[in-house]
Design a protein around this motif. Structure first.
Motif, PDB file in Angstrom:
ATOM      1  N   ASP A 156      15.455  17.493  -3.537  1.00 51.17           N
ATOM      2  CA  ASP A 156      14.627  16.421  -4.090  1.00 51.17           C
ATOM      3  C   ASP A 156      14.093  16.762  -5.478  1.00 51.17           C
ATOM      4  O   ASP A 156      13.101  16.201  -5.924  1.00 51.17           O
ATOM      5  CB  ASP A 156      13.469  16.088  -3.140  1.00 51.17           C
ATOM      6  CG  ASP A 156      12.473  17.237  -2.992  1.00 51.17           C
ATOM      7  OD1 ASP A 156      12.762  18.327  -3.516  1.00 51.17           O
ATOM      8  OD2 ASP A 156      11.417  17.037  -2.364  1.00 51.17           O
ATOM      9  N   HIS A 157      14.773  17.672  -6.192  1.00 51.17           N
ATOM     10  CA  HIS A 157      14.238  18.118  -7.483  1.00 51.17           C
ATOM     11  C   HIS A 157      14.212  17.008  -8.520  1.00 51.17           C
ATOM     12  O   HIS A 157      13.418  17.043  -9.455  1.00 51.17           O
ATOM     13  CB  HIS A 157      15.054  19.305  -8.011  1.00 51.17           C
ATOM     14  CG  HIS A 157      16.400  18.926  -8.556  1.00 51.17           C
ATOM     15  ND1 HIS A 157      17.491  18.705  -7.751  1.00 51.17           N
ATOM     16  CD2 HIS A 157      16.818  18.708  -9.835  1.00 51.17           C
ATOM     17  CE1 HIS A 157      18.535  18.379  -8.496  1.00 51.17           C
ATOM     18  NE2 HIS A 157      18.162  18.376  -9.761  1.00 51.17           N
ATOM     19  N   ASP A 158      15.085  16.005  -8.397  1.00 52.14           N
ATOM     20  CA  ASP A 158      15.138  14.936  -9.390  1.00 52.14           C
ATOM     21  C   ASP A 158      14.452  13.664  -8.907  1.00 52.14           C
ATOM     22  O   ASP A 158      14.613  12.600  -9.504  1.00 52.14           O
ATOM     23  CB  ASP A 158      16.598  14.631  -9.750  1.00 52.14           C
ATOM     24  CG  ASP A 158      17.415  14.172  -8.546  1.00 52.14           C
ATOM     25  OD1 ASP A 158      16.946  14.369  -7.406  1.00 52.14           O
ATOM     26  OD2 ASP A 158      18.511  13.620  -8.749  1.00 52.14           O
ATOM     27  N   GLN A 159      13.675  13.757  -7.828  1.00 52.91           N
ATOM     28  CA  GLN A 159      13.009  12.587  -7.272  1.00 52.91           C
ATOM     29  C   GLN A 159      11.640  12.377  -7.930  1.00 52.91           C
ATOM     30  O   GLN A 159      10.979  13.340  -8.334  1.00 52.91           O
ATOM     31  CB  GLN A 159      12.822  12.752  -5.763  1.00 52.91           C
ATOM     32  CG  GLN A 159      14.121  12.845  -4.984  1.00 52.91           C
ATOM     33  CD  GLN A 159      14.945  11.583  -5.126  1.00 52.91           C
ATOM     34  OE1 GLN A 159      14.444  10.479  -4.931  1.00 52.91           O
ATOM     35  NE2 GLN A 159      16.207  11.739  -5.484  1.00 52.91           N
ATOM     36  N   PRO A 160      11.195  11.114  -8.047  1.00 51.46           N
ATOM     37  CA  PRO A 160       9.882  10.877  -8.658  1.00 51.46           C
ATOM     38  C   PRO A 160       8.722  11.429  -7.839  1.00 51.46           C
ATOM     39  O   PRO A 160       7.637  11.651  -8.378  1.00 51.46           O
ATOM     40  CB  PRO A 160       9.803   9.350  -8.763  1.00 51.46           C
ATOM     41  CG  PRO A 160      10.827   8.824  -7.819  1.00 51.46           C
ATOM     42  CD  PRO A 160      11.902   9.857  -7.745  1.00 51.46           C
ATOM     43  N   LEU A 161       8.954  11.658  -6.547  1.00 52.56           N
ATOM     44  CA  LEU A 161       7.932  12.235  -5.676  1.00 52.56           C
ATOM     45  C   LEU A 161       8.625  13.149  -4.682  1.00 52.56           C
ATOM     46  O   LEU A 161       9.654  12.788  -4.096  1.00 52.56           O
ATOM     47  CB  LEU A 161       7.162  11.129  -4.942  1.00 52.56           C
ATOM     48  CG  LEU A 161       5.987  11.576  -4.070  1.00 52.56           C
ATOM     49  CD1 LEU A 161       4.890  12.214  -4.921  1.00 52.56           C
ATOM     50  CD2 LEU A 161       5.419  10.394  -3.290  1.00 52.56           C
ATOM     51  N   LYS A 193       0.816  -1.219   0.000  1.00 49.58           N
ATOM     52  CA  LYS A 193       0.000   0.000   0.000  1.00 49.58           C
ATOM     53  C   LYS A 193       0.849   1.268   0.000  1.00 49.58           C
ATOM     54  O   LYS A 193       0.393   2.324  -0.454  1.00 49.58           O
ATOM     55  CB  LYS A 193      -0.972  -0.021   1.178  1.00 49.58           C
ATOM     56  CG  LYS A 193      -2.079  -1.063   1.014  1.00 49.58           C
ATOM     57  CD  LYS A 193      -3.051  -1.065   2.172  1.00 49.58           C
ATOM     58  CE  LYS A 193      -4.243  -1.985   1.894  1.00 49.58           C
ATOM     59  NZ  LYS A 193      -3.882  -3.412   1.865  1.00 49.58           N
ATOM     60  N   SER A 194       2.086   1.192   0.490  1.00 51.64           N
ATOM     61  CA  SER A 194       2.953   2.374   0.426  1.00 51.64           C
ATOM     62  C   SER A 194       3.308   2.706  -1.022  1.00 51.64           C
ATOM     63  O   SER A 194       3.458   3.887  -1.377  1.00 51.64           O
ATOM     64  CB  SER A 194       4.220   2.155   1.258  1.00 51.64           C
ATOM     65  OG  SER A 194       4.980   1.057   0.784  1.00 51.64           O
ATOM     66  N   PHE A 195       3.447   1.694  -1.877  1.00 53.82           N
ATOM     67  CA  PHE A 195       3.716   1.937  -3.301  1.00 53.82           C
ATOM     68  C   PHE A 195       2.493   2.563  -3.972  1.00 53.82           C
ATOM     69  O   PHE A 195       2.618   3.498  -4.772  1.00 53.82           O
ATOM     70  CB  PHE A 195       4.080   0.623  -3.999  1.00 53.82           C
ATOM     71  CG  PHE A 195       5.427   0.075  -3.621  1.00 53.82           C
ATOM     72  CD1 PHE A 195       6.544   0.332  -4.395  1.00 53.82           C
ATOM     73  CD2 PHE A 195       5.576  -0.698  -2.483  1.00 53.82           C
ATOM     74  CE1 PHE A 195       7.793  -0.174  -4.047  1.00 53.82           C
ATOM     75  CE2 PHE A 195       6.816  -1.215  -2.122  1.00 53.82           C
ATOM     76  CZ  PHE A 195       7.927  -0.948  -2.903  1.00 53.82           C
ATOM     77  N   THR A 196       1.308   2.045  -3.646  1.00 57.19           N
ATOM     78  CA  THR A 196       0.084   2.581  -4.243  1.00 57.19           C
ATOM     79  C   THR A 196      -0.143   4.026  -3.810  1.00 57.19           C
ATOM     80  O   THR A 196      -0.514   4.884  -4.624  1.00 57.19           O
ATOM     81  CB  THR A 196      -1.115   1.705  -3.849  1.00 57.19           C
ATOM     82  OG1 THR A 196      -0.868   0.358  -4.271  1.00 57.19           O
ATOM     83  CG2 THR A 196      -2.396   2.203  -4.481  1.00 57.19           C
ATOM     84  N   ALA A 197       0.098   4.307  -2.521  1.00 53.36           N
ATOM     85  CA  ALA A 197      -0.076   5.676  -2.033  1.00 53.36           C
ATOM     86  C   ALA A 197       0.923   6.623  -2.690  1.00 53.36           C
ATOM     87  O   ALA A 197       0.585   7.765  -3.032  1.00 53.36           O
ATOM     88  CB  ALA A 197       0.070   5.712  -0.516  1.00 53.36           C
ATOM     89  N   ALA A 198       2.169   6.172  -2.871  1.00 53.98           N
ATOM     90  CA  ALA A 198       3.164   7.018  -3.535  1.00 53.98           C
ATOM     91  C   ALA A 198       2.770   7.281  -4.984  1.00 53.98           C
ATOM     92  O   ALA A 198       2.933   8.398  -5.500  1.00 53.98           O
ATOM     93  CB  ALA A 198       4.542   6.364  -3.463  1.00 53.98           C
ATOM     94  N   ALA A 199       2.237   6.252  -5.665  1.00 55.26           N
ATOM     95  CA  ALA A 199       1.780   6.444  -7.045  1.00 55.26           C
ATOM     96  C   ALA A 199       0.629   7.447  -7.094  1.00 55.26           C
ATOM     97  O   ALA A 199       0.558   8.294  -8.004  1.00 55.26           O
ATOM     98  CB  ALA A 199       1.349   5.104  -7.637  1.00 55.26           C
TER      99      ALA A 199
END
Length: 491
Positions: A282-287, A74-80
């Protein structure tokens, strides 16, 4: 509160025993699981860990063996979800029926009897509940009933069958936003929202937007994983024997628990989540960092512990009275159990995987993290103690290194020998001291990871060449006070 990370290794023996015991039959009781693997980590990676038992093919697991991590997914789904929020494709407070076609939303009485802001008609002519928002679903406040046994068997459901399920209507046990109630269906709905607004498959989106950009290896949504040391086979106990269980295939309910991961891979994922509390770029982070912090902040308090324990977005959050914020999640699936847990400020954490049905490794994982944090904590100032409490600590330190009956008689209250014979107590302490090989020098109090709830109580660490001991004393209310309780255990 500072933490002596260089002392983490001192906790290895005590932590390892917590997990090694899970695969051992004791006093006629069966082993909890065929195998277990655990890892202790910080933001730099794994500090130590090990595997025990049998994967199902006579091999012992390693830190690169993959297990199903169930609801830790669920942590992956929440991040998505937060990625599409950051991109402006959705807002957290959008109602879910803006993106999914839902049938009647039926309230607790079967007709929808409580007042709502936005109403949906149910076929019986009653007024249904308002659709939950994306935030409410991600924070377990959607009003849907707890559904673990049913939902855990729905992973392979097709998208078409899932749409038909939603179109038939949904039952609620509370008004959305009213209170916490754990729901897997809510996370399956979030996965469908991600697909709707991106036009991409949920698993493909998580893989392309999170797993690949972060360079995560040993993590995926099927048992066909590269870079792993085998995949654990799930089991349940039947008639006193372990029975192997088949894997379910990916489908509409994969957002609730479909991830396979190795300990090494999941440590990297957790390290990225917990790095949100650092002040790095964190400018190059996906989130972004703020979105990851939001995931790890209480959104829905638990009713029995408001303000101190609750659900964030895809993660459980606890405000520990001594150490501050702890972030965690458990996972249970047919054939598997998992738990991950970390300290937000320091990034120190513990995770464990097991290949037994709902084996619940939360307990040893929680004990392990508590033990580690207590062991390595350094408060900003010495605790406020009675002078007799501080003096008793020094007397206990002397007894550990050179037991003296006269000193023991002087500092212990009369109940101590009655609660446990002094000869046995002395023998057990001597065995622990020999195992740890205590240092000769007594640390200053502030360097000994002291913890105190009252002036009459103190816990502290005594380091050695092979680990450490954690000691606790409490004094009675007599004048002068004496030690009424002494606990000595492996640190």
């Amino acid at each position: 509160m500072d933490y002596h990370k260089d002392r983490i290794e001192l906790t290895r023996a005590a932590v390892e025993e917590l997990f090694a015991s899970r695969v051992i039959e004791r006093d006629g009781a069966p082993a909890v699981t065929p195998s277990t693997v655990y890892a202790v980590f910080d933001r730099s990676g794994i500090r130590y860990g090990a595997g025990f038992g049998d994967l199902g093919d006579v091999r012992t697991p390693t830190l690169r063996t993959a297990y199903r991590i169930a609801s830790c997914t669920k942590s992956f789904t929440a991040a998505a979800l937060m990625i599409i929020v950051e991109r402006g494709l959705v807002a957290l407070d959008d109602p879910v029926d803006r993106y999914l076609q839902l049938g009647p939303l039926i309230g607790p009485d079967g007709t929808g009897a409580f007042p709502v802001l936005r109403q949906a008609q149910d076929p019986s002519g009653g007024v249904g509940v308002s659709a939950p928002t994306l935030r409410q679903l991600a924070a377990m406040a959607g009003g849907l009933p707890t559904d673990d046994p049913w939902a855990d068997r729905q992973e392979s459901l097709s998208s078409r069958a899932f749409r038909e399920l939603l179109a038939a209507g949904i039952r609620f046990v509370a008004e959305p936003g009213e209170r916490y109630e754990y729901s897997n269906l809510g996370f399956a709905m979030l996965g469908a929202v991600i697909e709707t607004v991106t036009g991409r498959d949920y698993i493909g989106f998580v893989t392309d937007e999170l797993i690949k950009p972060l360079g995560l290896t040993g993590i995926g949504y099927s048992d066909d994983l590269a870079g792993v040391d085998g995949v654990a086979v799930g089991h349940r106990r039947t008639g006193g024997e372990w029975e192997a269980l088949p894997f379910s295939a990916p489908g509409a309910f994969s957002p609730i628990g479909g991830v396979f991961a190795s300990a090494a891979g999941l440590v990297d994922w957790i390290g990225w989540l917990s790095a949100a509390f650092d002040r790095g770029d964190d400018h190059d982070q996906p989130l972004g960092r703020l979105s990851r912090q939001l995931m790890q902040s209480i959104q829905t308090p638990y009713e029995n512990n408001p303000g101190h324990h609750g659900y964030g977005l895809g993660l459980v959050v606890q405000e520990h009275p001594t150490h501050g914020r702890i972030v965690a999640h458990s996972g249970g699936y047919p054939g598997f159990g998992a738990h991950m847990r970390w300290h937000a400020d320091s990034g120190i954490g513990v995770l464990a995987f097991e290949n037994a049905r709902y084996s619940q490794p939360m307990r040893p994982t929680t004990q392990a993290l508590e033990l580690i944090l207590d062991e390595i904590a350094r408060p900003g100032a010495e605790p406020s103690l009675w002078p007799e409490t501080a003096a008793a600590r020094l007397s206990i330190e002397r007894l550990l290194r050179d037991w003296d009956d006269a000193t023991a008689e002087k500092i212990f209250a009369d109940n101590v020998a009655l609660d446990e014979p002094m000869d046995r107590r002395r023998r057990e302490i001597a065995e622990l001291v020999a195992e740890v090989d205590l240092d000769d020098e007594v640390l200053p109090l502030l360097e000994s990871a002291p913890s105190s709830r009252t002036p009459a109580q103190l816990s502290w660490t005594v380091p050695g060449g092979n680990g450490s001991l954690r000691c606790e004393i409490s004094l009675n209310p007599a004048n002068p006070p004496k030690v009424q309780r002494l606990v000595v255990r492996r640190g």
